[in-house]
Design a protein around this motif. Sequence first.
Motif, PDB file in Angstrom:
ATOM      1  N   ARG A  45       0.694  -1.133   0.289  1.00  0.00           N
ATOM      2  CA  ARG A  45      -0.041   0.005  -0.013  1.00  0.00           C
ATOM      3  C   ARG A  45       1.085   1.239  -0.112  1.00  0.00           C
ATOM      4  O   ARG A  45       2.012   1.242   0.451  1.00  0.00           O
ATOM      5  CB  ARG A  45      -0.852   0.057   1.228  1.00  0.00           C
ATOM      6  N   PHE A  46       0.562   2.217  -0.391  1.00  0.00           N
ATOM      7  CA  PHE A  46       1.247   3.476  -0.764  1.00  0.00           C
ATOM      8  C   PHE A  46       0.480   4.782  -0.221  1.00  0.00           C
ATOM      9  O   PHE A  46      -0.720   4.929  -0.662  1.00  0.00           O
ATOM     10  CB  PHE A  46       1.675   3.791  -2.118  1.00  0.00           C
ATOM     11  N   VAL A  47       1.292   5.653   0.360  1.00  0.00           N
ATOM     12  CA  VAL A  47       0.982   7.003   0.575  1.00  0.00           C
ATOM     13  C   VAL A  47       1.759   7.887  -0.275  1.00  0.00           C
ATOM     14  O   VAL A  47       3.103   7.708  -0.198  1.00  0.00           O
ATOM     15  CB  VAL A  47       0.972   7.463   1.859  1.00  0.00           C
ATOM     16  N   VAL A  48       1.192   8.802  -1.149  1.00  0.00           N
ATOM     17  CA  VAL A  48       1.820   9.413  -2.190  1.00  0.00           C
ATOM     18  C   VAL A  48       1.754  11.074  -2.135  1.00  0.00           C
ATOM     19  O   VAL A  48       0.613  11.260  -1.880  1.00  0.00           O
ATOM     20  CB  VAL A  48       1.447   9.068  -3.446  1.00  0.00           C
ATOM     21  N   GLY A  49       2.540  11.647  -2.292  1.00  0.00           N
ATOM     22  CA  GLY A  49       2.708  13.074  -2.471  1.00  0.00           C
ATOM     23  C   GLY A  49       3.390  13.911  -3.542  1.00  0.00           C
ATOM     24  O   GLY A  49       4.548  13.494  -3.589  1.00  0.00           O
ATOM     25  N   CYS A  81       3.978   0.890   2.537  1.00  0.00           N
ATOM     26  CA  CYS A  81       3.209   0.417   3.767  1.00  0.00           C
ATOM     27  C   CYS A  81       3.032  -1.307   3.332  1.00  0.00           C
ATOM     28  O   CYS A  81       2.801  -1.439   2.060  1.00  0.00           O
ATOM     29  CB  CYS A  81       2.160   0.991   4.194  1.00  0.00           C
ATOM     30  N   VAL A  82       2.893  -1.824   4.338  1.00  0.00           N
ATOM     31  CA  VAL A  82       2.096  -3.300   3.902  1.00  0.00           C
ATOM     32  C   VAL A  82       0.722  -3.510   4.843  1.00  0.00           C
ATOM     33  O   VAL A  82       0.950  -2.948   6.129  1.00  0.00           O
ATOM     34  CB  VAL A  82       3.230  -4.698   4.247  1.00  0.00           C
ATOM     35  N   ILE A  83      -0.181  -4.252   4.355  1.00  0.00           N
ATOM     36  CA  ILE A  83      -1.205  -4.872   5.280  1.00  0.00           C
ATOM     37  C   ILE A  83      -0.688  -5.913   5.893  1.00  0.00           C
ATOM     38  O   ILE A  83       0.132  -6.753   5.142  1.00  0.00           O
ATOM     39  CB  ILE A  83      -2.453  -5.110   4.442  1.00  0.00           C
ATOM     40  N   THR A  84      -1.196  -6.366   7.050  1.00  0.00           N
ATOM     41  CA  THR A  84      -0.534  -7.492   7.638  1.00  0.00           C
ATOM     42  C   THR A  84      -1.527  -8.501   7.790  1.00  0.00           C
ATOM     43  O   THR A  84      -1.277  -9.697   7.917  1.00  0.00           O
ATOM     44  CB  THR A  84       0.045  -7.165   9.036  1.00  0.00           C
ATOM     45  N   LYS A  85      -2.720  -8.473   7.162  1.00  0.00           N
ATOM     46  CA  LYS A  85      -3.897  -9.574   7.632  1.00  0.00           C
ATOM     47  C   LYS A  85      -4.815  -9.154   6.337  1.00  0.00           C
ATOM     48  O   LYS A  85      -4.981  -7.940   5.915  1.00  0.00           O
ATOM     49  CB  LYS A  85      -4.792  -8.982   8.662  1.00  0.00           C
ATOM     50  N   ASP A  86      -5.521 -10.436   5.873  1.00  0.00           N
ATOM     51  CA  ASP A  86      -6.617 -10.028   4.851  1.00  0.00           C
ATOM     52  C   ASP A  86      -7.657 -11.044   5.333  1.00  0.00           C
ATOM     53  O   ASP A  86      -7.681 -11.570   6.493  1.00  0.00           O
ATOM     54  CB  ASP A  86      -6.075 -10.362   3.418  1.00  0.00           C
ATOM     55  N   PHE A 122      13.680   7.148   7.507  1.00  0.00           N
ATOM     56  CA  PHE A 122      12.341   7.831   7.840  1.00  0.00           C
ATOM     57  C   PHE A 122      11.787   7.464   8.948  1.00  0.00           C
ATOM     58  O   PHE A 122      11.985   6.354   9.583  1.00  0.00           O
ATOM     59  CB  PHE A 122      11.345   7.958   6.664  1.00  0.00           C
ATOM     60  N   ASP A 123      10.680   8.056   9.862  1.00  0.00           N
ATOM     61  CA  ASP A 123      10.206   7.725  10.893  1.00  0.00           C
ATOM     62  C   ASP A 123       8.867   7.039  10.643  1.00  0.00           C
ATOM     63  O   ASP A 123       7.737   7.855  10.410  1.00  0.00           O
ATOM     64  CB  ASP A 123       9.918   8.806  11.759  1.00  0.00           C
ATOM     65  N   PRO A 124       8.645   5.747  10.713  1.00  0.00           N
ATOM     66  CA  PRO A 124       7.610   4.939  10.340  1.00  0.00           C
ATOM     67  C   PRO A 124       6.244   5.408  11.528  1.00  0.00           C
ATOM     68  O   PRO A 124       5.360   5.833  10.799  1.00  0.00           O
ATOM     69  CB  PRO A 124       7.665   3.921  10.838  1.00  0.00           C
ATOM     70  N   GLU A 125       6.542   5.740  12.674  1.00  0.00           N
ATOM     71  CA  GLU A 125       5.359   6.338  13.644  1.00  0.00           C
ATOM     72  C   GLU A 125       4.898   7.611  13.134  1.00  0.00           C
ATOM     73  O   GLU A 125       3.926   7.999  13.391  1.00  0.00           O
ATOM     74  CB  GLU A 125       5.855   6.051  15.193  1.00  0.00           C
ATOM     75  N   ALA A 126       6.015   8.608  12.768  1.00  0.00           N
ATOM     76  CA  ALA A 126       5.469   9.888  12.589  1.00  0.00           C
ATOM     77  C   ALA A 126       4.798   9.727  11.399  1.00  0.00           C
ATOM     78  O   ALA A 126       3.467  10.420  11.081  1.00  0.00           O
ATOM     79  CB  ALA A 126       6.854  10.727  12.144  1.00  0.00           C
ATOM     80  N   ALA A 127       4.897   8.873  10.162  1.00  0.00           N
ATOM     81  CA  ALA A 127       4.157   8.592   8.986  1.00  0.00           C
ATOM     82  C   ALA A 127       2.771   8.006   9.586  1.00  0.00           C
ATOM     83  O   ALA A 127       1.831   8.330   8.927  1.00  0.00           O
ATOM     84  CB  ALA A 127       4.798   7.669   8.148  1.00  0.00           C
ATOM     85  N   ARG A 128       2.634   7.281  10.323  1.00  0.00           N
ATOM     86  CA  ARG A 128       1.303   6.581  11.062  1.00  0.00           C
ATOM     87  C   ARG A 128       0.779   7.579  11.429  1.00  0.00           C
ATOM     88  O   ARG A 128      -0.548   7.749  11.267  1.00  0.00           O
ATOM     89  CB  ARG A 128       1.834   5.396  12.027  1.00  0.00           C
ATOM     90  N   THR A 129       1.366   8.536  12.112  1.00  0.00           N
ATOM     91  CA  THR A 129       0.412   9.622  12.872  1.00  0.00           C
ATOM     92  C   THR A 129      -0.163  10.574  11.860  1.00  0.00           C
ATOM     93  O   THR A 129      -1.250  11.013  11.770  1.00  0.00           O
ATOM     94  CB  THR A 129       1.333  10.377  13.788  1.00  0.00           C
ATOM     95  N   PRO A 134      -3.704   2.808   9.951  1.00  0.00           N
ATOM     96  CA  PRO A 134      -4.110   1.733  10.789  1.00  0.00           C
ATOM     97  C   PRO A 134      -3.087   0.908  11.547  1.00  0.00           C
ATOM     98  O   PRO A 134      -1.916   0.826  10.875  1.00  0.00           O
ATOM     99  CB  PRO A 134      -5.197   1.068  10.268  1.00  0.00           C
ATOM    100  N   ALA A 135      -3.307   0.348  12.676  1.00  0.00           N
ATOM    101  CA  ALA A 135      -2.291  -0.349  13.573  1.00  0.00           C
ATOM    102  C   ALA A 135      -1.956  -1.457  12.786  1.00  0.00           C
ATOM    103  O   ALA A 135      -0.844  -2.040  12.947  1.00  0.00           O
ATOM    104  CB  ALA A 135      -2.961  -0.641  14.655  1.00  0.00           C
TER     105      ALA A 135
END
Length: 186
Positions: A45-49, A81-86, A122-129, A134-135
């Motif tokens: 999954r991707f967040v793009v800017g 990013c990766v989803i961890t469940k389906d 990069f800071d994954p937690e900063a990206a999460r926020t 999602p967790a």
Amino acid sequence: MNELISKRWSPRAFSADATVSDDELRLLLEAARWAPSHGNSQPARFVVGRRGTPAFDKIFDTLTRGNRTWAFRASVLLIGCVITKDDRGDIPNVEFGLGLAMENIALQAVHLGLVAHMMGGFDPEAARTAFDIPADVRPLVAMAVGHQGALEDLPEDLQAREQRERVRHPLSETVFTDSWGQSLFG
């Protein structure tokens, strides 16, 4: 070897005047979508800017200080990013799936005459926020994409790194047979 592979590299000099078109960006992400994955789980999954947008600025703010010295000139920043469940449960080997998707983006960029640079800094937690990720989704890598820029636009230390010879370990050090350390290629 395919020229797309041999021409792929990770420059830091991006043109601050160039843009990546909508069609080019779509092709890059289509290339990612067609990457192999464990059980066809497609965890990437991707967040793009795009440069000049709030999303770009939020991604940029997650980068380490070293990456900030050059990444602001990129046309596009993204976070892989990766989803961890389906619907089948936990997805195994999600990092493998994202890695292949990111490499597909990098190779498609070469094909389009663009350049891409993957970043672990990069800071994954900063990206999460910043993006309300999602967790059960893990941000793992960032990437800058754009057009090759002028070497002179980089700080001196990075100019030197840009001009270093590209070196890879020989197959004799990385491919083994019969027992670890016994090279297949002598």
